[in-house]
Write a protein that holds these residues in place. Structure first.
Motif, short mmCIF file in Angstrom:
data_model
loop_
_atom_site.label_atom_id
_atom_site.label_comp_id
_atom_site.label_asym_id
_atom_site.label_seq_id
_atom_site.Cartn_x
_atom_site.Cartn_y
_atom_site.Cartn_z
N ALA A 58 -63.82 25.82 -87.00
CA ALA A 58 -62.46 26.34 -86.77
C ALA A 58 -62.46 27.85 -86.65
N PHE A 59 -63.33 28.53 -87.38
CA PHE A 59 -63.38 29.99 -87.36
C PHE A 59 -64.02 30.50 -86.08
N ARG A 60 -65.04 29.80 -85.57
CA ARG A 60 -65.79 30.28 -84.41
C ARG A 60 -65.18 29.84 -83.07
N HIS A 61 -64.51 28.69 -83.05
CA HIS A 61 -63.97 28.17 -81.79
C HIS A 61 -62.54 28.70 -81.60
N ARG A 62 -62.32 29.38 -80.51
CA ARG A 62 -61.03 30.05 -80.32
C ARG A 62 -59.88 29.08 -80.06
N ALA A 64 -59.64 26.05 -81.59
CA ALA A 64 -59.66 25.04 -82.66
C ALA A 64 -58.47 25.20 -83.59
N GLU A 65 -58.00 24.08 -84.10
CA GLU A 65 -56.93 24.06 -85.10
C GLU A 65 -57.44 23.28 -86.30
N TYR A 66 -57.21 23.83 -87.49
CA TYR A 66 -57.72 23.17 -88.70
C TYR A 66 -56.76 23.43 -89.85
N ASP A 67 -56.21 22.38 -90.38
CA ASP A 67 -55.31 22.45 -91.54
C ASP A 67 -55.71 21.34 -92.50
N VAL A 74 -60.87 18.82 -87.42
CA VAL A 74 -60.67 19.96 -86.52
C VAL A 74 -60.17 19.42 -85.19
N VAL A 75 -59.13 20.03 -84.68
CA VAL A 75 -58.55 19.63 -83.40
C VAL A 75 -58.93 20.67 -82.36
#
Length: 218
Positions: A58-62, A64-67, A74-75
């Motif tokens: 989630a941090f590296r993929h621009r 990505a969504e993660y909650d 991760v979406v």
């Protein structure tokens, strides 16, 4: 009007022919123009990299969504794809919204490569194992049209695998024991098909629906 649309004449059904048994089932025409359209394909695969760090992805993929409070996945979204990719920490990838099996394979393979590049920076050994394995179609959704109105109440009363309550839903629902899927039918003849396997099951479900509804066209 319906008989003229499908190339039939009323003389075949008016009882004047000596060869027609009034107790025999009528030979309703098979529809050659069902216009089956795949709405979406859901498929899954494994990446072969073992457990994945969802926070890192989630941090590296621009895109990505993660909650984690809502769901432990991760979406991944894309500017050229209306669907989504779901990534689980177990290494399972799932695509939702693909238009075909080939499209699903393509999107999953692209997502696996993207995650491989992210993982390579922290675990090169795991990244070398990355490959798309155990691909399978999870769900296929399609639509079709019988091109004739149907008396849904009569269909429901003639079969034991149907549910129909017009006060709850205007659609008749059909379930199949031999086929992993179901179908819904409207009074206008529109069909929605949901199967949990492959595209062959879509054709099987459609065939069952046509045969069940054929005697009850308006």
């Amino acid at each position: 009007y319906w008989f003229e649309r499908h190339g039939q004449t009323m003389s075949r059904f008016d009882g004047e022919s000596d060869d027609l048994d009034p107790l025999a089932p009528l030979d309703f025409p098979r529809y050659e123009d069902d216009h089956v359209q795949v709405v979406q394909v859901c498929a899954s695969c494994e990446a072969g990299m073992g457990e994945l760090d969802l926070k890192l992805i989630a941090f590296r993929h621009r895109l990505a969504e993660y909650d984690p409070k809502r769901a432990p996945v991760v979406v991944l979204r894309s500017t050229d794809f209306d669907g989504t990719i779901l990534i689980l920490s177990s290494g399972l990838f799932r695509v939702i919204g693909a238009k075909s099996e080939e499209h699903a394979r393509e999107r999953l393979a692209k997502a696996v490569k993207q995650v491989q590049r992210i993982v390579k920076d922290v675990d090169e050994a795991a990244a070398r194992k990355a490959r798309m394995i155990n691909f399978k179609v999870v769900l296929v959704s399609a639509t079709a049209d019988l091109q004739a109105p149907v008396r849904l109440q009569a269909v429901c009363e003639s079969l034991n695998n149907c549910d129909y309550d017009p006060e709850i839903s205007p659609r008749l629902s059909m379930h199949f024991k031999e086929i992993p899927g179901k179908a819904t039918v409207t009074a206008t003849g529109r069909i929605q098909i949901f199967v949990k396997s492959d595209f062959k099951s879509v054709a099987q479900v459609l065939k069952c629906v046509r045969e069940a509804c054929a005697p009850f066209h308006v």
